[in-house]
Motif scaffolding. Structure first.
Motif, PDB file in Angstrom:
ATOM      1  N   ASP A  72      75.630  -6.724  38.493  1.00 36.98           N
ATOM      2  CA  ASP A  72      76.195  -7.938  38.556  1.00 36.98           C
ATOM      3  C   ASP A  72      76.559  -8.381  39.857  1.00 36.98           C
ATOM      4  O   ASP A  72      77.307  -9.420  40.238  1.00 36.98           O
ATOM      5  CB  ASP A  72      77.614  -7.638  37.777  1.00 36.98           C
ATOM      6  CG  ASP A  72      78.384  -6.695  38.167  1.00 36.98           C
ATOM      7  OD1 ASP A  72      77.898  -5.893  39.283  1.00 36.98           O
ATOM      8  OD2 ASP A  72      79.589  -6.567  37.994  1.00 36.98           O
ATOM      9  N   GLY A  73      75.952  -7.745  40.766  1.00 38.01           N
ATOM     10  CA  GLY A  73      76.103  -7.955  42.177  1.00 38.01           C
ATOM     11  C   GLY A  73      77.234  -7.257  42.943  1.00 38.01           C
ATOM     12  O   GLY A  73      77.393  -7.879  44.030  1.00 38.01           O
ATOM     13  N   GLU A  74      77.580  -6.450  42.211  1.00 35.22           N
ATOM     14  CA  GLU A  74      79.139  -5.831  42.819  1.00 35.22           C
ATOM     15  C   GLU A  74      78.644  -4.688  43.786  1.00 35.22           C
ATOM     16  O   GLU A  74      77.440  -4.239  43.792  1.00 35.22           O
ATOM     17  CB  GLU A  74      79.891  -5.316  42.070  1.00 35.22           C
ATOM     18  CG  GLU A  74      80.541  -6.306  40.943  1.00 35.22           C
ATOM     19  CD  GLU A  74      81.372  -7.430  41.907  1.00 35.22           C
ATOM     20  OE1 GLU A  74      82.001  -7.053  43.054  1.00 35.22           O
ATOM     21  OE2 GLU A  74      81.430  -8.623  41.547  1.00 35.22           O
ATOM     22  N   CYS A  75      79.277  -4.372  44.878  1.00 38.14           N
ATOM     23  CA  CYS A  75      79.203  -3.219  45.850  1.00 38.14           C
ATOM     24  C   CYS A  75      78.655  -1.980  45.065  1.00 38.14           C
ATOM     25  O   CYS A  75      79.526  -1.648  44.232  1.00 38.14           O
ATOM     26  CB  CYS A  75      80.170  -3.032  46.735  1.00 38.14           C
ATOM     27  SG  CYS A  75      80.308  -4.469  48.159  1.00 38.14           S
ATOM     28  N   LYS A  76      77.591  -1.450  45.539  1.00 35.36           N
ATOM     29  CA  LYS A  76      77.641   0.024  44.982  1.00 35.36           C
ATOM     30  C   LYS A  76      77.794   1.154  46.154  1.00 35.36           C
ATOM     31  O   LYS A  76      76.671   1.219  47.083  1.00 35.36           O
ATOM     32  CB  LYS A  76      75.951   0.030  44.393  1.00 35.36           C
ATOM     33  CG  LYS A  76      75.896   1.318  43.526  1.00 35.36           C
ATOM     34  CD  LYS A  76      74.543   1.384  42.799  1.00 35.36           C
ATOM     35  CE  LYS A  76      74.094   2.428  42.149  1.00 35.36           C
ATOM     36  NZ  LYS A  76      72.863   2.378  41.360  1.00 35.36           N
ATOM     37  N   ARG A  77      78.792   1.733  46.111  1.00 36.14           N
ATOM     38  CA  ARG A  77      79.100   2.919  47.061  1.00 36.14           C
ATOM     39  C   ARG A  77      78.585   4.056  46.594  1.00 36.14           C
ATOM     40  O   ARG A  77      77.698   4.207  45.857  1.00 36.14           O
ATOM     41  CB  ARG A  77      80.393   3.249  47.360  1.00 36.14           C
ATOM     42  CG  ARG A  77      81.440   1.899  48.005  1.00 36.14           C
ATOM     43  CD  ARG A  77      82.783   2.563  48.362  1.00 36.14           C
ATOM     44  NE  ARG A  77      83.263   3.736  47.339  1.00 36.14           N
ATOM     45  CZ  ARG A  77      84.160   3.655  46.406  1.00 36.14           C
ATOM     46  NH1 ARG A  77      84.294   2.394  46.189  1.00 36.14           N
ATOM     47  NH2 ARG A  77      84.710   4.280  45.864  1.00 36.14           N
TER      48      ARG A  77
END
Lengths: 263, 640, 245
Positions: free
Chosen positions: B595-600
């Protein structure tokens, strides 16, 4: 957003250094976009001057959003340019048209000597502030913030005065180079609040005396200052300071003499 | 390799600061006056530090490049300052402010630092009110609050849209008082151009007087840098034109580690760019997101239509759609990237296609135009001045812009860098905001550092230094540093190229915005890492700096600052490339959820990257300080 | 002493001195006009009034000294403030100067002030000392015998039958000269302009003005200054038009 550009001529005060003679120099500036700010137009001029081997025009600027109080141009005879209630940096070229000749001068007042071109030394304002523009509150000694309620109207009025950005346009606009609006804004901001009461009399006496000592002129109630103020600070505060000053003069003269004084 | 000891106190989190204060070394009152402290910068952090240290009895010298300490760019902060006062009875607490800040920072800050920040936040409000800061009040006379992004409580104190101004004037007034009483020596128009390190300790600075051009040496027992962030490396930003990284960059080159340079904040609500001549982007306070609704047309074809003609059903209130629980008040990095995404999809509004609407129609319907004017009048005025548009009638057009840098010089819990005696406060350090800063937290951090942290922690260092033991300015290190500054100055003046400094600054900004802006990837960063050194060589061969070094010379000032940005920009990209994860303001396209969110990547990058200068032409060393979370569990940020 | 220093050596203090002396002088010119308008009634009125004032003896001299002191202080403060303000301006004038809010009257205070001073001197020479037109001076013309009593607050101050100076004839003869009358009219016109700024400005200096009633204040001051001018215009005007004879 407009795409058509135009040309103007700026007649700028050039002065190589403090105390040196200056003169007006005319420069054409082309490619002016109406959405440009006045200072961006000067940037364009300066880049052109640099490329052609001339020294760029020195002018004071920093935040370019009307809050730091650094910019200080007199544009066509009015501090901060043609518009009401904005700083030089918030003047946009859409106020001008093809062929306009724009005269740009520094703020002129003896307590604001020119450093170079359009840059002046306004450290006199810092010295006025140092004389009493503060509430003594040692870090860590403050009481709980809500322990002293301040009526909303009072807080709002204090904020009206506190908005002063210290640019000096009031001095530049005044034919007497009076700093009354600046000092009145400080005195009123602090003097209106309950926290500022203990030092109220001392503050107004000290700040006015320092203002006088620095060579600012007096107020002739023409209100050019508030009309030129980029924050539209009202000259009502000058009236308030006058009253505050008179009260402080009499209160301090007839206060009982403290034990030990005059020994 | 630099030694990075965070010196975080042991024990339970809420008690760390209290215990630390009780345990650290003190300087006795009679000895304080024997110590000289240099403070560079007089924004919120610098002014509050200088005033508080002078009150304690230290001899303080303040250096600012501005004509007055009151001009520092803290003055431009609009929205407010957070504090865990819980005056609204809405469930706020020190822990909640701590947690929100830590989470908002995407779990890349030190737990203990952030907790301390939340603890002292309440003292800051008390202190500022006592100084006469005219915060907004309710009719009963008590303090008012508003909401800000990344929080579900109202804890933001404000003074109209000029909170930073009022807080800075408060700190400036305290500083002015100390100047009058002799506690502070004020040096205006004085730009720090080098740090002097003697026997591994920071013991002085080299300063150029911007009016006379004189270069001078200043020795002290400790040096405090509070010189702000480096966002102007992007050229276009919401920073003041004069904001620069020269002080921290030259300290870096003297051995201070630079932590997390890639953590840059892009603020979602700024006025879009109009042309190439542009010098500045203007922020519209985040507080506008309290009442404004952000949207773009659902269909690309509608993007140039007058907004009023676009039916409600054809509008995409994308923040409310994607993040229903935080909606328009989601954190800045999240809101900025969402704006970028919708513009990348071709739905951006305005001629450039780089803009989204911030619409007040609903707010005006609810509280009336007067109500909106009362809350945001000055912001609407600013918008009209710049764009010539009436935002009461048509929605504002906004776009993200560089606004803040979370990275900065590495500091330990005492705010001391790895160079003993060098303290770094405010935005200039890296300490409290992790990978993303929440709104209204910068003012909080600057004042926390200056009023309530450094007055305690500087003593812990000074107690180890014998009074009167500071080196004299005729020491070899001072001479060598001064010569270096003089050499660089005269070099810049004699290059005699063709292009003005601004030419290079703009090009550097383009490279960084394109490859190291809101979204970054390996390919782009690698490209930037080639282009920046090339641009730097071009700068040193072809820059034109007219005029003399012995007078006010704004071209010369800028040249020095841009020369530093040309080096810092490279480090920024290097850090962004090395950090193979997305977190907060650092978004690597390779590392995202569907969904385009940050992947830490907490296992491999749950640490601070502190870069150490290795010398001219050599790759800097990437040191690592692991982040040990004792209380909070690192989790995926969720604002949905 | 702090009180003296703060009042006489500070800019605001001197402005306060100007404002307070200004109030006194405004009171004087207003009273003076009201007294003089009695010229339009029977000769008993103005002559009885003049005789009453003359008969006050030491009180009259006290009032005169007080007024002179006010004039002196007013001029002193104005001079010192003006010199300081000119010094504050610096050497280089603005090439272009745009006035924004200053009123016409406020910009010519110094000029109108000079004329008012000249006028006061001439006026004293004319009607008080008798240097300007000795032939028609009150001492040099036939005395007037009161036909009825002249009262002040119900008390007879000049009784019928008293032989008094014929002030009325002196005024009419004095203003019979168009040159004198026109100078007088121009002077009181400029004095009214001086008051137009001064009377409003003193409220600001004393701190009794704000935006809420600045419009009302300005209107009231304008009205009073206009009335003052018309009142003063009436006497020489009346003489020139032959209404007063």
């Amino acid at each position: 957003m407009s795409t058509t550009t135009f040309s103007v001529t700026v007649r700028v005060w050039r002065q190589p250094g403090p105390g040196q003679p200056g003169r007006f120099v005319e420069y054409p500036v082309g490619g002016v976009n109406p959405d440009m700010s006045f200072l961006e137009m000067l940037d364009v001029l300066n880049d052109g001057l640099t490329r052609s081997g001339d020294e760029p025009v020195a002018f004071a600027h920093d935040c370019r959003e009307g809050i730091c109080g650094t910019c200080s141009l007199v544009i066509d005879g009015k501090p901060h340019g043609p518009h009401h209630g904005v700083a030089s940096c918030q003047t946009y070229m859409r106020s001008y048209k093809e062929g306009d000749v724009i005269v740009v001068e520094p703020f002129r007042a003896r307590p604001f000597p020119v450093i170079k071109d359009l840059v002046t030394d306004r450290s006199a304002f810092d010295r006025i502030q140092q004389a009493g523009g503060f509430i003594s509150a040692r870090t860590g000694s403050a009481p709980e913030a809500n322990s002293v309620p301040v009526p909303k109207e009072v807080a709002d009025l204090a904020m009206d005065a506190a908005q002063c950005i210290g640019c000096g346009a009031c001095v530049a606009a005044c034919k007497n180079s009076s700093a009354m609006l600046f000092v009145a804004a400080k005195v009123s901001h602090l003097g209106l609040l309950p926290q500022g009461q203990p030092e109220r009399d001392k503050r107004v006496l000290a700040m006015v005396s320092t203002m006088d000592g620095l060579g600012f002129g007096s107020c002739t109630n023409q209100y050019e200052c508030s009309a030129a103020c980029p924050k539209l600070i009202s000259h009502d505060f000058i009236a308030r300071m006058n009253r505050d000053y008179a009260k402080a003069v009499f209160r301090s003269a007839f206060r009982p003499v403290a034990a030990g004084a005059g020994d | 390799m630099a030694k990075l000891e965070s010196r975080t106190p042991a024990g339970d989190l809420p008690g760390k600061w209290r215990r630390h204060k009780a345990e650290i070394r003190l300087v006795n009152p009679a000895n304080k006056r024997k110590y000289e402290i240099i403070v560079v910068g007089a924004g919120l952090a610098g002014a509050s530090a200088a005033a508080s240290l002078a009150e304690l009895g230290y001899k303080v010298s303040t250096f600012v490049f501005h004509d007055s300490p009151r001009r520092a760019h803290s003055i431009a902060a609009q929205g407010g300052i957070n504090a865990a006062k819980n005056y609204q009875n809405d469930g706020d607490s020190v822990h909640r402010l701590f947690y929100d800040t830590l989470k908002g920072g995407d779990y890349r800050s030190r737990e203990a630092n952030v907790h301390r920040l939340a603890e002292v936040s309440v003292d800051i409000i008390d202190q500022c009110v006592a100084q006469g800061v005219p915060f907004a009040r309710e009719y009963g006379g008590l303090l008012d609050n508003r909401s800000f992004g990344g929080a579900q409580v109202s804890r933001t104190f404000y003074a109209r849209g000029q909170t930073g101004q009022q807080l800075l004037l408060g700190a400036y007034s305290a500083l002015s008082k100390a100047v009058a009483s002799g506690g502070i020596t004020l040096n205006t128009h004085s730009e720090m151009l080098d740090l002097v390190v003697v026997d591994g300790h920071a013991k002085g600075i080299i300063v150029r007087d911007l009016v006379t051009g004189q270069i001078s040496r200043h020795a002290a027992d400790a040096v405090i840098l509070a010189t702000g962030g480096y966002g102007n490396v992007f050229n276009l930003s919401t920073y003041a034109r004069g904001s620069n990284a020269t002080a921290i960059w030259r300290a870096y080159k003297r051995g201070a580690c630079f932590a997390n340079p890639c953590y840059t904040q892009i603020h979602p609500t700024c006025i879009p760019v109009t042309g190439d001549y542009q010098s500045k982007l203007t922020l519209m306070s985040e507080s506008l997101r309290n009442d404004g609704r952000i949207w773009v047309p659902k269909r690309k074809e509608d993007r140039l239509k007058p907004p009023a003609t676009i039916a409600e059903s054809d509008r995409d209130y994308y923040l409310e759609r994607i993040y229903p629980s935080f909606g328009n008040l989601c954190p800045r990095d999240v809101a900025s990237r969402a704006a970028k995404r919708v513009c990348d999809e071709g739905r951006g509004v305005g001629a450039s296609g780089l803009g989204v609407y911030l619409d007040f129609a609903d707010a005006i319907g609810r509280v009336g135009e007067a109500g909106v004017r009362e809350r945001y009048g000055n912001l609407f005025d600013i918008y009209r001045e710049i764009t010539n548009e009436n935002a009461y009638r048509d929605p504002m057009r906004i776009f993200p812009a560089v606004h803040y840098t979370m990275g900065g010089l590495w500091v330990d819990y005492n705010l001391m860098s790895n160079l003993p005696g060098l303290f770094v406060l405010g935005e200039a350090n890296f300490s409290d905001h992790g990978a993303n800063r929440l709104g209204a937290s910068a003012l909080m951090q600057g004042l926390a550092d200056g009023y309530f942290v450094i007055p305690y922690t500087v003593g812990d260092y000074l107690a180890t230094q014998k009074p009167g033991s500071r080196p004299k300015v005729d020491a070899a290190e001072f001479k060598q540093a001064e010569e270096g500054v003089a050499l660089m100055t005269s070099h810049l003046l004699t290059i005699g190229g063709k292009e003005p400094v601004s030419h290079f600054h703009k090009r550097l900004g383009h490279i960084l915005w394109q490859y190291c802006g809101m979204a970054r990837n390996r390919e782009g960063l690698s490209k930037a890492l080639k282009e920046i050194p090339a641009l730097r060589s071009e700068f040193w061969a072809n820059v034109k700096v007219p005029g003399s070094g012995l007078a006010l010379n704004q071209s010369l000032e800028n040249a020095g600052r841009v020369a530093d940005f040309l080096e810092l920009g490279e480090l920024l990209c290097r850090d962004a490339l090395a950090r193979e994860e997305s977190c907060g303001g650092h978004f690597r396209e390779e590392h995202q959820y569907p969904d385009g969110e940050c992947k830490r990547d907490d296992d491999n990058f749950g640490h601070v990257a502190a870069w150490e200068y290795a010398g001219e032409g050599r790759e800097p060393v990437r040191n690592v300080e692991p982040l040990n979370y004792e209380t909070v569990k690192m989790s995926v940020r969720n604002y949905k | 002493m702090d009180l003296v220093r703060n009042l006489f050596c500070s800019s605001i203090g001197r402005k306060l001195v100007m404002a307070v002396t200004g109030v006194v002088l405004i009171g004087f010119v207003a009273g003076h006009l009201v007294g003089n308008l009695q010229v339009f009634e029977s000769p008993d009125r103005i002559n009885g009034y003049a005789h009453f004032l003359q008969s006050l003896g030491p009180a009259l001299w006290f009032a005169r000294m007080f007024l002179l002191a006010c004039v002196g202080l007013h001029i002193w403060a104005a001079t010192v403030l003006t010199l300081e303000s000119q010094g504050a301006r610096g050497d280089e004038p603005y090439r272009v100067k745009r006035w924004i809010s200053a009123t016409f009257a406020s910009r010519y205070m110094r000029g109108t002030g000079y004329v008012v001073l000249a006028f006061i001197l001439y006026h004293l020479a004319h009607f008080t000392v008798g240097l300007a037109q000795p032939a028609s001076f009150k001492e040099n013309i036939a005395h007037y015998v009161m036909k009825g009593d002249y009262h002040v607050l119900g008390v007879t101050v000049t009784a019928a039958g008293t032989e008094v100076l014929d002030v009325r004839t002196m005024m009419i003869r004095g203003f019979g000269s168009p040159f004198v009358s026109i100078f007088y009219i121009v002077a009181v016109g400029l004095l009214s302009l001086h008051l137009l700024h001064g009377a409003e400005s003193l409220f600001q200096t004393l701190g009794w003005r704000n935006r809420r009633w600045e419009g009302g204040l300005r209107a009231a001051v304008t009205l009073l200054c206009a009335a003052y001018f018309l009142g003063n215009l009436a006497i020489p005007g009346g003489v020139l038009l032959g209404v007063l004879r």
